[in-house]
Design a protein around this motif. Structure first.
Motif, PDB file in Angstrom:
ATOM      1  N   VAL A  47      84.532 103.328  80.964  1.00 36.89           N
ATOM      2  CA  VAL A  47      84.192 101.913  81.018  1.00 36.89           C
ATOM      3  C   VAL A  47      83.285 101.627  82.207  1.00 36.89           C
ATOM      4  N   ALA A  48      83.593 102.212  83.351  1.00 38.55           N
ATOM      5  CA  ALA A  48      82.734 102.027  84.525  1.00 38.55           C
ATOM      6  C   ALA A  48      81.345 102.613  84.272  1.00 38.55           C
ATOM      7  N   TYR A  49      81.308 103.769  83.619  1.00 38.85           N
ATOM      8  CA  TYR A  49      80.016 104.387  83.272  1.00 38.85           C
ATOM      9  C   TYR A  49      79.220 103.465  82.366  1.00 38.85           C
ATOM     10  N   TYR A  50      79.856 102.936  81.316  1.00 39.33           N
ATOM     11  CA  TYR A  50      79.091 102.115  80.375  1.00 39.33           C
ATOM     12  C   TYR A  50      78.707 100.774  80.977  1.00 39.33           C
ATOM     13  N   ARG A  51      79.490 100.305  81.926  1.00 40.27           N
ATOM     14  CA  ARG A  51      79.093  99.095  82.659  1.00 40.27           C
ATOM     15  C   ARG A  51      77.764  99.336  83.386  1.00 40.27           C
ATOM     16  N   GLU A  52      77.600 100.545  83.943  1.00 37.81           N
ATOM     17  CA  GLU A  52      76.349 100.881  84.624  1.00 37.81           C
ATOM     18  C   GLU A  52      75.205 101.047  83.628  1.00 37.81           C
ATOM     19  N   VAL A  53      75.502 101.589  82.447  1.00 34.10           N
ATOM     20  CA  VAL A  53      74.480 101.652  81.395  1.00 34.10           C
ATOM     21  C   VAL A  53      73.981 100.250  81.067  1.00 34.10           C
ATOM     22  N   MET A  54      74.919  99.315  80.898  1.00 36.94           N
ATOM     23  CA  MET A  54      74.539  97.941  80.575  1.00 36.94           C
ATOM     24  C   MET A  54      73.760  97.289  81.701  1.00 36.94           C
ATOM     25  N   ARG A  55      74.138  97.582  82.932  1.00 39.60           N
ATOM     26  CA  ARG A  55      73.397  97.034  84.066  1.00 39.60           C
ATOM     27  C   ARG A  55      71.944  97.510  84.020  1.00 39.60           C
ATOM     28  N   SER A  56      71.763  98.805  83.779  1.00 39.29           N
ATOM     29  CA  SER A  56      70.427  99.382  83.710  1.00 39.29           C
ATOM     30  C   SER A  56      69.629  98.789  82.554  1.00 39.29           C
ATOM     31  N   ASP A  57      70.259  98.713  81.368  1.00 39.15           N
ATOM     32  CA  ASP A  57      69.544  98.213  80.194  1.00 39.15           C
ATOM     33  C   ASP A  57      69.237  96.719  80.310  1.00 39.15           C
ATOM     34  N   THR A  58      70.169  95.946  80.872  1.00 36.54           N
ATOM     35  CA  THR A  58      69.979  94.505  80.970  1.00 36.54           C
ATOM     36  C   THR A  58      68.831  94.162  81.904  1.00 36.54           C
ATOM     37  N   ARG A  59      68.649  94.952  82.948  1.00 35.30           N
ATOM     38  CA  ARG A  59      67.535  94.708  83.861  1.00 35.30           C
ATOM     39  C   ARG A  59      66.202  94.766  83.141  1.00 35.30           C
ATOM     40  N   ARG A  60      66.111  95.680  82.164  1.00 33.99           N
ATOM     41  CA  ARG A  60      64.859  95.826  81.426  1.00 33.99           C
ATOM     42  C   ARG A  60      64.707  94.749  80.356  1.00 33.99           C
ATOM     43  N   ASP A  61      65.769  94.507  79.589  1.00 38.81           N
ATOM     44  CA  ASP A  61      65.676  93.555  78.477  1.00 38.81           C
ATOM     45  C   ASP A  61      67.081  93.285  77.950  1.00 38.81           C
ATOM     46  N   PRO A  62      67.635  92.086  78.172  1.00 39.72           N
ATOM     47  CA  PRO A  62      68.991  91.799  77.693  1.00 39.72           C
ATOM     48  C   PRO A  62      69.144  91.951  76.181  1.00 39.72           C
ATOM     49  N   ASP A  63      68.122  91.601  75.413  1.00 40.69           N
ATOM     50  CA  ASP A  63      68.216  91.749  73.963  1.00 40.69           C
ATOM     51  C   ASP A  63      68.340  93.214  73.578  1.00 40.69           C
TER      52      ASP A  63
END
Length: 262
Positions: A47-63
């Protein structure tokens, strides 16, 4: 959308074949592999790992972070989820919990449709919830009084018992190992109201269960229905969802005593 239900996307042969057929996608895949290896090193808990994935992806484009490559696709996928639930029993007076609400791809439609205060969205990513707040502002839905909550896990212990008529998780278990899914099944029944239901999508395989980079997980239907039964829940594969243009499959869960809602 056609589903390949037998491929093992983690197998070397499949990966090499895919690279030969789509050479332009190889650099992106290699970048993703390197990024994910670093994020797993920093956060070995999934879960902590995927939270970081989302942080990285959201910075580029939330959609894109929630799986939509364009605003048009974001709108279309949200409408698909909304129309399906309304067609299968969702009513304005229901109280709804959306697990993995993201930036409200479908959530803004639920918020607009439900009575004020009846929508509660949770997500493991605070970053995507910031984007969800922007969706609320842009859609002028502030007076619908939705609740958006970041969570560390899916134990749902902060929520009241029997609160929600409908629980919804779209494209959440497709990114979850079985331990996370079981954690949800162990606790979702407590917050589900009598007569309520829990709809979720998953990446389905009829071959060997597998994952790709621990981001995309493929399960057999019977694995998930048996896991639900082990926690006192009844599960039904939603065959009519298969006709829709979406690559994932859907299961509906209820309390065993309730039977299955249509």
């Amino acid at each position: 959308m056609s589903k390949n239900l037998t491929a093992n996307r983690a197998a070397l042969g499949h990966r090499l074949s895919y690279a030969l057929r789509h050479p332009g996608r190889v650099p992106r895949h290699l970048r993703r592999t390197a990024r994910d290896a670093w994020l797993r090193y920093r956060s070995p808990d999934h879960v902590a790992y995927y939270r970081e994935v989302m942080r990285s992806d959201t910075r580029r484009d939330p959609d894109a972070a929630v799986g939509s490559r364009s605003r048009e696709r974001w709108l279309a996928l949200g409408a698909m989820q909304f129309d399906y639930l309304v067609g299968h029993g969702l009513r304005p007076g229901h109280r709804m919990l959306e697990i993995g609400c993201g930036n409200l791809r479908a959530g803004w439609r639920f918020i607009e449709y439900l009575e004020p205060g009846h929508y509660h969205g949770v997500d493991i990513s605070p970053d995507i919830l910031f984007a969800a707040q922007e969706t609320l502002r842009a859609r002028e839905l502030q007076d619908r009084l939705p609740t958006l909550t970041p969570v560390r896990d899916l134990t749902l212990g902060f929520l009241p018992e029997g609160r929600f008529d409908v629980v919804h998780a779209h494209s959440v278990f497709s990114h979850s190992p079985l331990s996370v899914i079981e954690e949800c099944f162990a606790h979702v029944g407590r917050v589900l109201a009598p007569g309520g239901w829990f709809d979720f999508t998953f990446d389905r395989t009829e071959g060997e269960e597998h994952h790709v980079l621990r981001e995309d997980f493929y399960y057999r239907t019977e694995t998930l229905t048996a896991l639900a039964a082990a926690h006192g829940l009844a599960a039904r594969f939603m065959a009519d969802w298969e006709a829709l243009p979406h690559g994932q499959s859907k299961i509906r869960i209820t309390h065993r005593a309730d039977g299955l809602a249509d």
